[in-house]
Scaffold this motif. Sequence first.
Motif, short mmCIF file in Angstrom:
data_model
loop_
_atom_site.label_atom_id
_atom_site.label_comp_id
_atom_site.label_asym_id
_atom_site.label_seq_id
_atom_site.Cartn_x
_atom_site.Cartn_y
_atom_site.Cartn_z
N MET A 101 -94.75 -14.16 -15.48
CA MET A 101 -93.82 -13.52 -14.59
C MET A 101 -94.37 -12.13 -14.25
N SER A 102 -94.19 -11.70 -13.04
CA SER A 102 -94.77 -10.45 -12.58
C SER A 102 -93.94 -9.23 -13.01
N GLN A 103 -94.53 -8.07 -12.82
CA GLN A 103 -93.87 -6.82 -13.18
C GLN A 103 -92.67 -6.52 -12.29
N ILE A 104 -92.64 -7.05 -11.07
CA ILE A 104 -91.55 -6.75 -10.15
C ILE A 104 -90.21 -7.24 -10.68
N THR A 105 -90.22 -8.24 -11.55
CA THR A 105 -88.95 -8.76 -12.07
C THR A 105 -88.25 -7.77 -12.99
N ILE A 106 -88.97 -6.82 -13.55
CA ILE A 106 -88.35 -5.85 -14.45
C ILE A 106 -88.11 -4.50 -13.78
N LEU A 107 -88.28 -4.44 -12.47
CA LEU A 107 -88.06 -3.22 -11.70
C LEU A 107 -86.84 -3.39 -10.79
N PRO A 108 -86.19 -2.28 -10.40
CA PRO A 108 -85.07 -2.39 -9.45
C PRO A 108 -85.56 -2.89 -8.09
N TRP A 109 -84.74 -3.70 -7.41
CA TRP A 109 -85.12 -4.27 -6.12
C TRP A 109 -84.48 -3.58 -4.93
N ILE A 110 -83.50 -2.72 -5.14
CA ILE A 110 -82.80 -2.08 -4.03
C ILE A 110 -83.78 -1.24 -3.22
N SER A 111 -83.70 -1.37 -1.90
CA SER A 111 -84.55 -0.70 -0.91
C SER A 111 -85.95 -1.30 -0.82
N ARG A 112 -86.18 -2.45 -1.41
CA ARG A 112 -87.48 -3.12 -1.30
C ARG A 112 -87.39 -4.21 -0.25
N LYS A 113 -88.53 -4.54 0.34
CA LYS A 113 -88.60 -5.59 1.36
C LYS A 113 -88.63 -6.96 0.68
N ILE A 114 -87.81 -7.87 1.20
CA ILE A 114 -87.70 -9.22 0.65
C ILE A 114 -87.94 -10.24 1.76
N GLN A 115 -88.57 -11.36 1.41
CA GLN A 115 -88.73 -12.45 2.36
C GLN A 115 -88.49 -13.77 1.62
N VAL A 116 -87.66 -14.61 2.20
CA VAL A 116 -87.35 -15.92 1.62
C VAL A 116 -88.48 -16.89 1.97
N THR A 117 -89.10 -17.49 0.95
CA THR A 117 -90.21 -18.42 1.17
C THR A 117 -89.79 -19.88 1.03
N ASP A 118 -88.71 -20.14 0.29
CA ASP A 118 -88.23 -21.51 0.11
C ASP A 118 -86.75 -21.46 -0.22
N SER A 119 -86.01 -22.45 0.22
CA SER A 119 -84.57 -22.48 -0.02
C SER A 119 -84.04 -23.89 0.13
N THR A 120 -82.92 -24.16 -0.54
CA THR A 120 -82.24 -25.43 -0.34
C THR A 120 -81.59 -25.46 1.04
N ASP A 121 -81.38 -24.29 1.64
CA ASP A 121 -80.86 -24.17 3.00
C ASP A 121 -82.02 -23.81 3.93
N PRO A 122 -82.50 -24.74 4.73
CA PRO A 122 -83.68 -24.49 5.57
C PRO A 122 -83.52 -23.36 6.58
N THR A 123 -82.28 -22.98 6.91
CA THR A 123 -82.08 -21.89 7.87
C THR A 123 -82.42 -20.53 7.26
N LEU A 124 -82.51 -20.45 5.94
CA LEU A 124 -82.84 -19.17 5.28
C LEU A 124 -84.33 -18.93 5.13
N VAL A 125 -85.14 -19.97 5.21
CA VAL A 125 -86.58 -19.84 5.04
C VAL A 125 -87.15 -18.95 6.14
N GLY A 126 -87.91 -17.94 5.74
CA GLY A 126 -88.49 -16.99 6.69
C GLY A 126 -87.66 -15.74 6.90
N MET A 127 -86.42 -15.75 6.43
CA MET A 127 -85.57 -14.57 6.58
C MET A 127 -86.15 -13.41 5.79
N SER A 128 -86.14 -12.22 6.38
CA SER A 128 -86.67 -11.06 5.68
C SER A 128 -85.83 -9.84 6.00
#
Length: 84
Positions: free
Chosen positions: A1-28
Amino acid sequence: MSQITILPWISRKIQVTDSTDPTLVGMSGMVLDETRRTILVNTGSKEVTLAKDTIRFTIDDEEIDGTLVGQRPEERIGKAYRRS
């Protein structure tokens, strides 16, 4: 597991790469808030609440499986994870 999992995520850029809901894939966008089960993201045009357990996403070019980080941010930060 990477170091990012133990850091705060607020104000960071996120992108959905896979989802059970296909409409969310690619959302950033930018993380506005995080709870035990959800992440609130500002996509620029609207705010979207994402369920952690249904998505796989990247933050700072590190891919994270949402099912592995289903705890409160204050519990997740500083937690020791097993290396996979």
